[in-house]
Design a protein around this motif. Structure first.
Motif, short mmCIF file in Angstrom:
data_model
loop_
_atom_site.label_atom_id
_atom_site.label_comp_id
_atom_site.label_asym_id
_atom_site.label_seq_id
_atom_site.Cartn_x
_atom_site.Cartn_y
_atom_site.Cartn_z
N GLN A 23 0.87 -1.17 0.00
CA GLN A 23 0.00 0.00 0.00
C GLN A 23 0.90 1.22 0.00
N SER A 24 0.61 2.16 -0.91
CA SER A 24 1.46 3.33 -1.06
C SER A 24 0.65 4.48 -1.64
N ALA A 25 1.15 5.68 -1.46
CA ALA A 25 0.51 6.86 -2.04
C ALA A 25 0.76 6.92 -3.54
N THR A 26 1.87 6.33 -4.01
CA THR A 26 2.18 6.35 -5.44
C THR A 26 2.59 4.95 -5.90
N ILE A 27 1.96 4.49 -6.95
CA ILE A 27 2.20 3.14 -7.44
C ILE A 27 3.61 3.02 -8.04
N ALA A 28 3.98 3.95 -8.91
CA ALA A 28 5.27 3.85 -9.60
C ALA A 28 6.43 3.88 -8.61
N ASN A 29 6.38 4.75 -7.62
CA ASN A 29 7.46 4.82 -6.63
C ASN A 29 7.55 3.53 -5.82
N ALA A 30 6.41 2.96 -5.45
CA ALA A 30 6.41 1.72 -4.69
C ALA A 30 7.00 0.58 -5.51
N LEU A 31 6.63 0.50 -6.79
CA LEU A 31 7.17 -0.57 -7.64
C LEU A 31 8.68 -0.40 -7.84
N ALA A 32 9.12 0.83 -8.07
CA ALA A 32 10.56 1.07 -8.24
C ALA A 32 11.32 0.72 -6.97
N ALA A 33 10.78 1.09 -5.82
CA ALA A 33 11.44 0.77 -4.55
C ALA A 33 11.53 -0.74 -4.35
N LEU A 34 10.46 -1.46 -4.71
CA LEU A 34 10.48 -2.92 -4.61
C LEU A 34 11.56 -3.51 -5.50
N LEU A 35 11.61 -3.07 -6.75
CA LEU A 35 12.58 -3.61 -7.69
C LEU A 35 14.01 -3.37 -7.22
N LEU A 36 14.29 -2.18 -6.73
CA LEU A 36 15.63 -1.88 -6.24
C LEU A 36 15.97 -2.68 -4.98
N SER A 37 15.00 -2.87 -4.11
CA SER A 37 15.23 -3.69 -2.90
C SER A 37 15.50 -5.15 -3.26
N VAL A 38 14.72 -5.66 -4.21
CA VAL A 38 14.92 -7.06 -4.64
C VAL A 38 16.29 -7.20 -5.29
N ARG A 39 16.67 -6.24 -6.11
CA ARG A 39 18.01 -6.27 -6.72
C ARG A 39 19.09 -6.31 -5.63
N ASP A 40 18.95 -5.47 -4.62
CA ASP A 40 19.95 -5.42 -3.56
C ASP A 40 19.95 -6.68 -2.70
N MET A 41 18.78 -7.28 -2.50
CA MET A 41 18.68 -8.52 -1.71
C MET A 41 19.30 -9.71 -2.42
N THR A 42 19.10 -9.77 -3.73
CA THR A 42 19.45 -10.98 -4.48
C THR A 42 20.71 -10.85 -5.34
N GLY A 43 21.10 -9.62 -5.64
CA GLY A 43 22.21 -9.42 -6.57
C GLY A 43 21.80 -9.58 -8.02
#
Length: 160
Positions: A87-107
């Motif tokens: 749940q977020s105020a902005t969809i695009a920002n939430a999706l980008a944050a998820l993608l960057l977090s997943v990249r950092d978690m998994t390499g």
């Protein structure tokens, strides 16, 4: 960003192969919605059936409430579809944050797949210009481009 245990397990389970997310605007959340969306994304992007995919859904909360911490919850829908919800105020920002977090978690650089909205492009532009609403895919890509200037580290955004 925090992940509930199931969401974290979903990410860790896909870390050794290509990580593919399907962006889904939740509607009825019935079996047909997930089956049809997965079929369409696979057909549009030539993703074989044996390739693993996971849905991502962002529900827009109160736009005036900006929380510093996004919570990602994992669930299995209809006994077979893995879905990450936020749940977020902005969809695009939430999706980008998820993608960057997943990249950092998994390499790994994750992939996210969108469908273009049908209709007149001029009408979409005016809707974005006047009301701040519009296509999530290009805005997500732009947020990622600004957050990660190194193209070789940026998550992949696909639109079909």
């Amino acid at each position: 960003m925090t992940f509930n245990p199931l969401a974290e397990r979903f990410i860790r389970d896909t870390a050794h192969r290509r990580i593919r997310f399907i962006a889904n605007k939740p509607d009825r959340r019935d079996l047909a919605e997930y089956r049809d969306k997965q079929h369409q994304i696979r057909a549009d992007n030539d993703i074989p059936d044996e390739e693993d995919v996971m849905f991502v859904e962002v529900t827009v909360g109160d736009p005036s409430e900006f929380e510093s911490e996004l919570r990602v919850c994992g669930e299995v829908v209809h006994g077979r579809y893995r879905v990450l919800t936020m749940q977020s105020a902005t969809i695009a920002n939430a999706l980008a944050a998820l993608l960057l977090s997943v990249r950092d978690m998994t390499g790994q650089r994750p992939h996210i797949y969108f469908e273009w909205t049908e209709g007149n492009p001029l009408a979409h532009f005016l809707r974005f210009f006047l009301f701040g609403q519009g296509e999530v895919a290009p805005v997500t890509r732009e947020v990622l481009r600004e957050a990660e200037p190194d193209r070789s580290r940026r998550p992949h955004v696909h639109v079909g």
